[in-house]
Design a protein around this motif. Structure first.
Motif, PDB file in Angstrom:
ATOM      1  N   ILE A 197       0.990  -1.222   0.004  1.00  0.00           N
ATOM      2  CA  ILE A 197      -0.057   0.044  -0.103  1.00  0.00           C
ATOM      3  C   ILE A 197       1.012   1.247   0.072  1.00  0.00           C
ATOM      4  O   ILE A 197       1.800   1.478   0.705  1.00  0.00           O
ATOM      5  CB  ILE A 197      -0.742   0.201   1.199  1.00  0.00           C
ATOM      6  CG1 ILE A 197      -1.863  -1.141   1.350  1.00  0.00           C
ATOM      7  CG2 ILE A 197      -1.608   1.290   1.217  1.00  0.00           C
ATOM      8  CD1 ILE A 197      -2.579  -1.368   2.548  1.00  0.00           C
ATOM      9  N   ASP A 198       0.593   2.125  -0.790  1.00  0.00           N
ATOM     10  CA  ASP A 198       1.323   3.567  -0.812  1.00  0.00           C
ATOM     11  C   ASP A 198       0.040   4.476  -0.646  1.00  0.00           C
ATOM     12  O   ASP A 198      -1.023   4.178  -0.606  1.00  0.00           O
ATOM     13  CB  ASP A 198       2.136   3.748  -2.105  1.00  0.00           C
ATOM     14  CG  ASP A 198       1.494   4.117  -3.197  1.00  0.00           C
ATOM     15  OD1 ASP A 198       0.419   5.163  -3.219  1.00  0.00           O
ATOM     16  OD2 ASP A 198       2.183   4.002  -4.456  1.00  0.00           O
ATOM     17  N   VAL A 199       0.405   5.528   0.062  1.00  0.00           N
ATOM     18  CA  VAL A 199      -0.628   6.546   0.242  1.00  0.00           C
ATOM     19  C   VAL A 199      -0.158   7.962  -0.823  1.00  0.00           C
ATOM     20  O   VAL A 199       0.697   8.189  -0.689  1.00  0.00           O
ATOM     21  CB  VAL A 199      -0.593   7.331   1.823  1.00  0.00           C
ATOM     22  CG1 VAL A 199      -1.258   8.432   1.807  1.00  0.00           C
ATOM     23  CG2 VAL A 199      -0.782   6.076   2.779  1.00  0.00           C
ATOM     24  N   GLU A 200      -1.307   8.287  -1.361  1.00  0.00           N
ATOM     25  CA  GLU A 200      -1.330   9.207  -2.495  1.00  0.00           C
ATOM     26  C   GLU A 200      -2.442  10.266  -1.999  1.00  0.00           C
ATOM     27  O   GLU A 200      -3.480   9.863  -2.335  1.00  0.00           O
ATOM     28  CB  GLU A 200      -1.204   8.818  -4.012  1.00  0.00           C
ATOM     29  CG  GLU A 200      -1.396  10.132  -4.694  1.00  0.00           C
ATOM     30  CD  GLU A 200      -1.528   9.852  -6.312  1.00  0.00           C
ATOM     31  OE1 GLU A 200      -0.790  10.407  -7.170  1.00  0.00           O
ATOM     32  OE2 GLU A 200      -1.892   8.650  -6.697  1.00  0.00           O
ATOM     33  N   ALA A 201      -1.941  11.063  -1.269  1.00  0.00           N
ATOM     34  CA  ALA A 201      -2.979  11.997  -0.819  1.00  0.00           C
ATOM     35  C   ALA A 201      -2.451  13.554  -0.784  1.00  0.00           C
ATOM     36  O   ALA A 201      -2.647  14.128   0.249  1.00  0.00           O
ATOM     37  CB  ALA A 201      -3.474  11.560   0.740  1.00  0.00           C
ATOM     38  N   ALA A 208       4.017  14.561   5.372  1.00  0.00           N
ATOM     39  CA  ALA A 208       4.279  13.213   5.380  1.00  0.00           C
ATOM     40  C   ALA A 208       3.839  12.823   6.753  1.00  0.00           C
ATOM     41  O   ALA A 208       3.245  11.626   6.832  1.00  0.00           O
ATOM     42  CB  ALA A 208       5.799  12.869   5.159  1.00  0.00           C
ATOM     43  N   ARG A 209       4.142  13.435   7.496  1.00  0.00           N
ATOM     44  CA  ARG A 209       3.768  13.025   9.167  1.00  0.00           C
ATOM     45  C   ARG A 209       2.110  12.993   9.141  1.00  0.00           C
ATOM     46  O   ARG A 209       1.632  12.043   9.787  1.00  0.00           O
ATOM     47  CB  ARG A 209       4.500  13.998  10.248  1.00  0.00           C
ATOM     48  CG  ARG A 209       5.751  13.738  10.567  1.00  0.00           C
ATOM     49  CD  ARG A 209       6.317  14.538  11.602  1.00  0.00           C
ATOM     50  NE  ARG A 209       6.200  16.043  11.531  1.00  0.00           N
ATOM     51  CZ  ARG A 209       7.200  16.798  11.060  1.00  0.00           C
ATOM     52  NH1 ARG A 209       8.452  16.013  10.525  1.00  0.00           N
ATOM     53  NH2 ARG A 209       7.090  18.035  11.008  1.00  0.00           N
ATOM     54  N   LEU A 210       1.604  13.875   8.700  1.00  0.00           N
ATOM     55  CA  LEU A 210       0.320  13.990   8.831  1.00  0.00           C
ATOM     56  C   LEU A 210      -0.590  12.818   7.974  1.00  0.00           C
ATOM     57  O   LEU A 210      -1.352  12.427   8.381  1.00  0.00           O
ATOM     58  CB  LEU A 210      -0.265  15.458   8.216  1.00  0.00           C
ATOM     59  CG  LEU A 210       0.155  16.678   9.051  1.00  0.00           C
ATOM     60  CD1 LEU A 210      -0.427  17.853   8.225  1.00  0.00           C
ATOM     61  CD2 LEU A 210      -1.061  16.518  10.239  1.00  0.00           C
TER      62      LEU A 210
END
Length: 180
Positions: free
Chosen positions: A139-143, A157-159
């Motif tokens: 899983i990667d996060v693209e947000a 990135a921390r959020l």
């Protein structure tokens, strides 16, 4: 050290695009890389069915689908359709959230590039999507969150990490029947 690289298709000729995808998968395989095809509703690969048809036609063991939560939803795809795919045809997940409908005044591309939400902060069927995927999938996060665009990259990135950890912890708790 890369494992995957991403392909997006925008050729209106599906047969030619599929042939090119097969050649890209072959070239990637020569370097022990996997290729992930991403459907995007504003490109020529605009549906899960079309993306899967192309991957299946290539018959490349190192080729799979990138399932992006936002693109899947906006293209009209469902977690049930993802669950019905052969497990080896799914490369990885791009996780994000979004409102149930495209926000007024935005195109699909604009939303994709800058107006997503962190996992758990919107209305996408993320729990069902996670349940539809093979166990252990990457899983990667693209947000890219518009409200955070002026923050430093490390803070964004921390959020994203905090929201994603919170969301995944709640998902795991729900799967095990534990209430928090």
């Amino acid at each position: 050290g890369a494992t995957y690289f991403l392909a997006v298709g925008n050729d209106p000729d599906e047969e030619r695009m599929t042939a090119n995808l097969a050649r890209m998968a072959e070239a990637a395989g020569a370097h022990r890389l996997h290729l992930a095809l991403e459907l995007m509703p504003y490109t020529a690969v605009n549906s899960l069915a079309k993306a899967h048809r192309m991957v299946a036609a290539c018959r490349a063991p190192n080729l799979g689908l990138l399932i992006d939560a936002l693109h899947l939803e906006r293209a009209g795809g469902t977690p049930a359709e993802v669950a019905a795919l052969p497990r080896n045809h799914i490369a990885y997940l791009q996780l994000c959230d979004a409102p149930a409908q495209l926000p007024p005044g935005l195109t699909l591309r604009q939303e994709s590039l800058g107006a997503r939400l962190y996992p758990g902060e919107g209305a996408l069927p993320l729990l069902a999507l996670l349940d539809s995927l093979p166990e252990g999938i990457a899983i990667d996060v693209e947000a890219p969150v518009v409200a955070d665009r002026d923050r430093l990259p490390a803070e964004r990135a921390r959020l994203a990490l905090s929201a994603t950890q919170h969301f995944l912890t709640a998902w795991r708790a729900g799967k095990s029947g534990v209430n928090n």
